[in-house]
Motif scaffolding. Sequence first.
Motif, PDB file in Angstrom:
ATOM      1  N   HIS A  38       0.863  -1.175   0.000  1.00 37.69           N
ATOM      2  CA  HIS A  38       0.000   0.000   0.000  1.00 37.69           C
ATOM      3  C   HIS A  38       0.902   1.229   0.000  1.00 37.69           C
ATOM      4  O   HIS A  38       1.816   1.334   0.780  1.00 37.69           O
ATOM      5  CB  HIS A  38      -0.863  -0.009   1.260  1.00 37.69           C
ATOM      6  CG  HIS A  38      -1.702   1.214   1.376  1.00 37.69           C
ATOM      7  ND1 HIS A  38      -2.932   1.303   0.776  1.00 37.69           N
ATOM      8  CD2 HIS A  38      -1.485   2.386   1.988  1.00 37.69           C
ATOM      9  CE1 HIS A  38      -3.439   2.489   1.044  1.00 37.69           C
ATOM     10  NE2 HIS A  38      -2.579   3.160   1.777  1.00 37.69           N
ATOM     11  N   CYS A  68       1.365   5.052   0.736  1.00 41.71           N
ATOM     12  CA  CYS A  68       0.723   6.186   1.391  1.00 41.71           C
ATOM     13  C   CYS A  68       1.177   7.457   0.673  1.00 41.71           C
ATOM     14  O   CYS A  68       2.147   7.467  -0.061  1.00 41.71           O
ATOM     15  CB  CYS A  68       1.032   6.227   2.873  1.00 41.71           C
ATOM     16  SG  CYS A  68       2.661   6.794   3.274  1.00 41.71           S
ATOM     17  N   GLU A 119      -6.989  -0.173  -1.491  1.00 47.82           N
ATOM     18  CA  GLU A 119      -6.915  -0.185  -0.029  1.00 47.82           C
ATOM     19  C   GLU A 119      -6.972  -1.612   0.497  1.00 47.82           C
ATOM     20  O   GLU A 119      -6.281  -1.976   1.437  1.00 47.82           O
ATOM     21  CB  GLU A 119      -8.094   0.640   0.522  1.00 47.82           C
ATOM     22  CG  GLU A 119      -8.309   0.563   2.017  1.00 47.82           C
ATOM     23  CD  GLU A 119      -7.243   1.315   2.807  1.00 47.82           C
ATOM     24  OE1 GLU A 119      -6.541   2.153   2.232  1.00 47.82           O
ATOM     25  OE2 GLU A 119      -7.127   1.022   4.012  1.00 47.82           O
ATOM     26  N   ARG A 147      -9.043  -1.008   8.965  1.00 48.78           N
ATOM     27  CA  ARG A 147      -7.648  -1.325   8.659  1.00 48.78           C
ATOM     28  C   ARG A 147      -6.762  -0.821   9.779  1.00 48.78           C
ATOM     29  O   ARG A 147      -6.896   0.318  10.225  1.00 48.78           O
ATOM     30  CB  ARG A 147      -7.223  -0.672   7.332  1.00 48.78           C
ATOM     31  CG  ARG A 147      -8.011  -1.125   6.117  1.00 48.78           C
ATOM     32  CD  ARG A 147      -7.950  -2.616   5.880  1.00 48.78           C
ATOM     33  NE  ARG A 147      -6.606  -3.151   5.827  1.00 48.78           N
ATOM     34  CZ  ARG A 147      -5.811  -3.139   4.755  1.00 48.78           C
ATOM     35  NH1 ARG A 147      -6.220  -2.590   3.641  1.00 48.78           N
ATOM     36  NH2 ARG A 147      -4.603  -3.661   4.801  1.00 48.78           N
ATOM     37  N   THR A 168      -3.332  -2.017   9.444  1.00 54.28           N
ATOM     38  CA  THR A 168      -2.019  -2.135   8.801  1.00 54.28           C
ATOM     39  C   THR A 168      -2.160  -1.578   7.385  1.00 54.28           C
ATOM     40  O   THR A 168      -3.247  -1.591   6.814  1.00 54.28           O
ATOM     41  CB  THR A 168      -1.557  -3.608   8.692  1.00 54.28           C
ATOM     42  OG1 THR A 168      -2.494  -4.331   7.902  1.00 54.28           O
ATOM     43  CG2 THR A 168      -1.429  -4.254  10.065  1.00 54.28           C
ATOM     44  N   LYS A 169      -1.032  -1.104   6.827  1.00 56.01           N
ATOM     45  CA  LYS A 169      -1.090  -0.594   5.462  1.00 56.01           C
ATOM     46  C   LYS A 169      -0.956  -1.709   4.446  1.00 56.01           C
ATOM     47  O   LYS A 169      -1.500  -1.636   3.350  1.00 56.01           O
ATOM     48  CB  LYS A 169       0.028   0.437   5.237  1.00 56.01           C
ATOM     49  CG  LYS A 169      -0.248   1.760   5.926  1.00 56.01           C
ATOM     50  CD  LYS A 169       0.615   2.870   5.370  1.00 56.01           C
ATOM     51  CE  LYS A 169       2.076   2.645   5.686  1.00 56.01           C
ATOM     52  NZ  LYS A 169       2.916   3.764   5.189  1.00 56.01           N
TER      53      LYS A 169
END
Length: 186
Positions: free
Chosen positions: A14, A16, A35, A167, A169-170
């Motif tokens: 993921h 950011c 996501e 969520r 965690t990423k």
Amino acid sequence: MCQHASPPTPAAEHHCACQQQAGPHPGKRVPAAPELILPEVPFPSLRVIEALGEHGLRQLVAQHHALLRQSAIGHLFAQDAAQFAQLVERVADFVVEACGGAAQYTPAHGHTCMRTRHFPFTIDEAAREVWLTLLWQALADCAAPAAVREEYWAWMEPFSLRMINRRTTKAQPARWGYAEMAARHA
Ligand code: HEM
């Protein structure tokens, strides 16, 4: 909590928006990224209910939820014993119907969008890990034949990803493949 969760694949990383770059970046573009990847969910064939019977499936759901009730996510479930028993009944009705048995869930409760039905409960990646760990244990406790266990697992493992609605965690949630689980518990 699973100590053996697989690392996310690079494709599932993921991104950011900061991308580890300090300072302003006028005109910067951050690539699109999913996501939460929701893989295909293969519902079981009739083999599962033929092998376990409706009674066996109900026992499996009951054992799984008895374990869940005592677990770190026990607070998510109805605390009142009668309400908890009704919940177990509803889950069993859903499972039996989905496996090709008697249709008792849909006539009583309507459309079965499980993701939507789980929205009122905060379910993160760690809660899913507890849920799956205890499903594995329940399958072992109920001595389900290996072929049935594999097919049931192939349904529930990706299905459980769809219940995540918070969520923490990423990275994409870990996949818990049947072969990896079986080797771990051999
Ligand atoms: C209901 C948790 C995955 C089927 C519930 C409830 C919770 C919960 C907290 C409501 C409890 C209550 O009302 O007292 C979880 C967690 C999961 C998970 C943490 C793992 C990520 C699944 C999966 C299925 C499923 C994969 C598919 C069979 C159901 C059904 C109900 C239910 C049928 C009852 C819905 C209704 O009220 O009609 N679950 N669940 N759950 N769950 Fe799950």
